[in-house]
Write an enzyme that holds these catalytic residues in place. Structure first.
Site, PDB file in Angstrom:
ATOM      1  N   CYS A   1       3.107  -2.948   4.271  1.00 23.21           N
ATOM      2  CA  CYS A   1       2.132  -1.920   4.550  1.00 23.21           C
ATOM      3  C   CYS A   1       2.559  -1.883   5.667  1.00 23.21           C
ATOM      4  O   CYS A   1       3.989  -1.946   6.048  1.00 23.21           O
ATOM      5  CB  CYS A   1       0.365  -2.605   4.745  1.00 23.21           C
ATOM      6  SG  CYS A   1      -0.285  -3.509   5.772  1.00 23.21           S
ATOM      7  N   GLY A   2       2.002  -0.057   6.363  1.00 24.28           N
ATOM      8  CA  GLY A   2       2.591  -0.418   7.972  1.00 24.28           C
ATOM      9  C   GLY A   2       2.827  -0.871   8.514  1.00 24.28           C
ATOM     10  O   GLY A   2       3.955  -0.363   9.096  1.00 24.28           O
ATOM     11  N   THR A   3       2.395  -1.827   8.899  1.00 29.78           N
ATOM     12  CA  THR A   3       2.507  -2.345   9.752  1.00 29.78           C
ATOM     13  C   THR A   3       2.815  -4.475   9.206  1.00 29.78           C
ATOM     14  O   THR A   3       3.348  -5.116  10.228  1.00 29.78           O
ATOM     15  CB  THR A   3       1.344  -2.676  11.272  1.00 29.78           C
ATOM     16  OG1 THR A   3       0.457  -3.161  10.418  1.00 29.78           O
ATOM     17  CG2 THR A   3       0.769  -1.472  12.042  1.00 29.78           C
TER      18      THR A   3
ATOM     19  N   ARG B   1       1.949 -30.935   9.311  1.00 32.13           N
ATOM     20  CA  ARG B   1       1.115 -29.633   9.498  1.00 32.13           C
ATOM     21  C   ARG B   1      -0.019 -28.903   8.513  1.00 32.13           C
ATOM     22  O   ARG B   1      -0.088 -28.134   8.880  1.00 32.13           O
ATOM     23  CB  ARG B   1       2.129 -29.378  10.615  1.00 32.13           C
ATOM     24  CG  ARG B   1       2.199 -29.520  11.924  1.00 32.13           C
ATOM     25  CD  ARG B   1       3.528 -29.615  12.801  1.00 32.13           C
ATOM     26  NE  ARG B   1       4.062 -29.603  13.788  1.00 32.13           N
ATOM     27  CZ  ARG B   1       4.928 -29.588  14.912  1.00 32.13           C
ATOM     28  NH1 ARG B   1       5.941 -27.968  14.525  1.00 32.13           N
ATOM     29  NH2 ARG B   1       5.429 -30.699  15.309  1.00 32.13           N
TER      30      ARG B   1
ATOM     31  N   HIS C   1       8.970 -24.372   8.837  1.00 31.18           N
ATOM     32  CA  HIS C   1       7.665 -25.394   9.490  1.00 31.18           C
ATOM     33  C   HIS C   1       6.693 -25.260   8.736  1.00 31.18           C
ATOM     34  O   HIS C   1       5.830 -25.890   8.827  1.00 31.18           O
ATOM     35  CB  HIS C   1       7.978 -25.021  10.952  1.00 31.18           C
ATOM     36  CG  HIS C   1       8.888 -25.054  12.085  1.00 31.18           C
ATOM     37  ND1 HIS C   1       9.020 -25.297  12.947  1.00 31.18           N
ATOM     38  CD2 HIS C   1      10.162 -25.210  11.708  1.00 31.18           C
ATOM     39  CE1 HIS C   1      10.005 -25.376  13.395  1.00 31.18           C
ATOM     40  NE2 HIS C   1      10.537 -25.700  12.734  1.00 31.18           N
ATOM     41  N   ASN C   2       6.429 -24.101   8.178  1.00 27.45           N
ATOM     42  CA  ASN C   2       4.801 -23.845   7.989  1.00 27.45           C
ATOM     43  C   ASN C   2       5.092 -23.645   6.599  1.00 27.45           C
ATOM     44  O   ASN C   2       4.000 -23.185   5.327  1.00 27.45           O
ATOM     45  CB  ASN C   2       4.435 -22.492   7.912  1.00 27.45           C
ATOM     46  CG  ASN C   2       4.623 -22.602   9.697  1.00 27.45           C
ATOM     47  OD1 ASN C   2       3.283 -23.270  10.560  1.00 27.45           O
ATOM     48  ND2 ASN C   2       4.855 -21.615  10.749  1.00 27.45           N
TER      49      ASN C   2
ATOM     50  N   ASP D   1       0.593  -0.947   0.326  1.00 19.01           N
ATOM     51  CA  ASP D   1      -0.041  -0.151  -0.057  1.00 19.01           C
ATOM     52  C   ASP D   1       0.626   1.291  -0.632  1.00 19.01           C
ATOM     53  O   ASP D   1       2.162   0.972   0.080  1.00 19.01           O
ATOM     54  CB  ASP D   1      -0.858   0.072   0.894  1.00 19.01           C
ATOM     55  CG  ASP D   1      -0.099   0.121   2.629  1.00 19.01           C
ATOM     56  OD1 ASP D   1       0.783   0.312   2.822  1.00 19.01           O
ATOM     57  OD2 ASP D   1      -0.705   0.493   3.262  1.00 19.01           O
ATOM     58  N   HIS D   2       0.539   2.395   0.493  1.00 22.32           N
ATOM     59  CA  HIS D   2       1.663   3.614   0.478  1.00 22.32           C
ATOM     60  C   HIS D   2       2.468   3.750   0.933  1.00 22.32           C
ATOM     61  O   HIS D   2       3.245   4.108   1.216  1.00 22.32           O
ATOM     62  CB  HIS D   2       0.138   4.994   0.130  1.00 22.32           C
ATOM     63  CG  HIS D   2      -0.426   4.614   1.319  1.00 22.32           C
ATOM     64  ND1 HIS D   2      -2.032   4.054   1.245  1.00 22.32           N
ATOM     65  CD2 HIS D   2      -0.401   4.949   2.942  1.00 22.32           C
ATOM     66  CE1 HIS D   2      -2.249   4.164   2.391  1.00 22.32           C
ATOM     67  NE2 HIS D   2      -1.232   5.014   3.609  1.00 22.32           N
TER      68      HIS D   2
ATOM     69  N   GLY E   1      -2.463  -5.688   7.652  1.00 18.78           N
ATOM     70  CA  GLY E   1      -3.224  -5.582   7.678  1.00 18.78           C
ATOM     71  C   GLY E   1      -2.774  -6.462   6.396  1.00 18.78           C
ATOM     72  O   GLY E   1      -3.932  -7.375   5.179  1.00 18.78           O
TER      73      GLY E   1
END
Length: 151
Positions: free
Chosen positions: A69-71, A140, A102-103, A11-12, A74
């Site tokens: 994104c910022g964090t 898993r 693992h994932n 995003d921005h 989202g």
């Protein structure tokens, strides 16, 4: 090891970090496809998460995705709504490694307001160079994907 194509979006708030990572990835020899955004004008992060994740989900054997994104929150939440996607938000090297080992994560999410560009590149290098361990971890991942199919 076969180098997968990298599909990247932001995003921005993540635009500058995305541009930095594109340059680093290309210099490292990766084929990078930029799904936007293409400026710092305000946009909805979810739209770019969908663009990247649908592309990766349709090309699981040949593509990985990176979302910023910022964090990173989202992007990771929206990414995991797309069938076939295992997106992980990382903000440390150990998590960047373990989410692949693992994932078998196929989307890396990061927060441009949380980590520096340098750290994002370090996480990206670790994430891309880590192989899925298979064995009990494959079971898993299979359980996760089977749950998704049965929803």
């Amino acid at each position: 090891m076969f180098l997968k194509q990298i599909v990247i979006g932001s995003d921005h708030a993540g635009y500058k970090m995305k541009q930095f990572l594109i340059q680093q990835l290309q210099e490292a020899g990766y084929d990078v496809e930029d799904k936007g955004t293409y400026s710092e004008d305000s946009v909805d992060a979810g739209a770019y998460a969908i663009k990247v994740c649908e592309d990766v989900a349709n090309n699981l054997d040949t593509k990985y995705g990176i979302l910023i994104c910022g964090t990173g929150i989202g992007m990771s939440m929206m990414a995991n709504k797309v069938k076939g996607i295992r997106a992980s938000l990382v903000s440390d090297l150990f998590s960047a490694e373990m989410t692949r080992a693992h994932n078998d994560a196929n989307i890396l999410c990061m927060g441009a307001r949380i980590i520096s560009e340098y750290m994002a590149w370090e996480f990206t290098k670790v994430w891309l160079s880590t192989e899925h361990l298979g064995g009990k971890y494959a079971k898993r991942v299979e359980a996760m994907m089977n749950y998704e199919k049965n929803k």
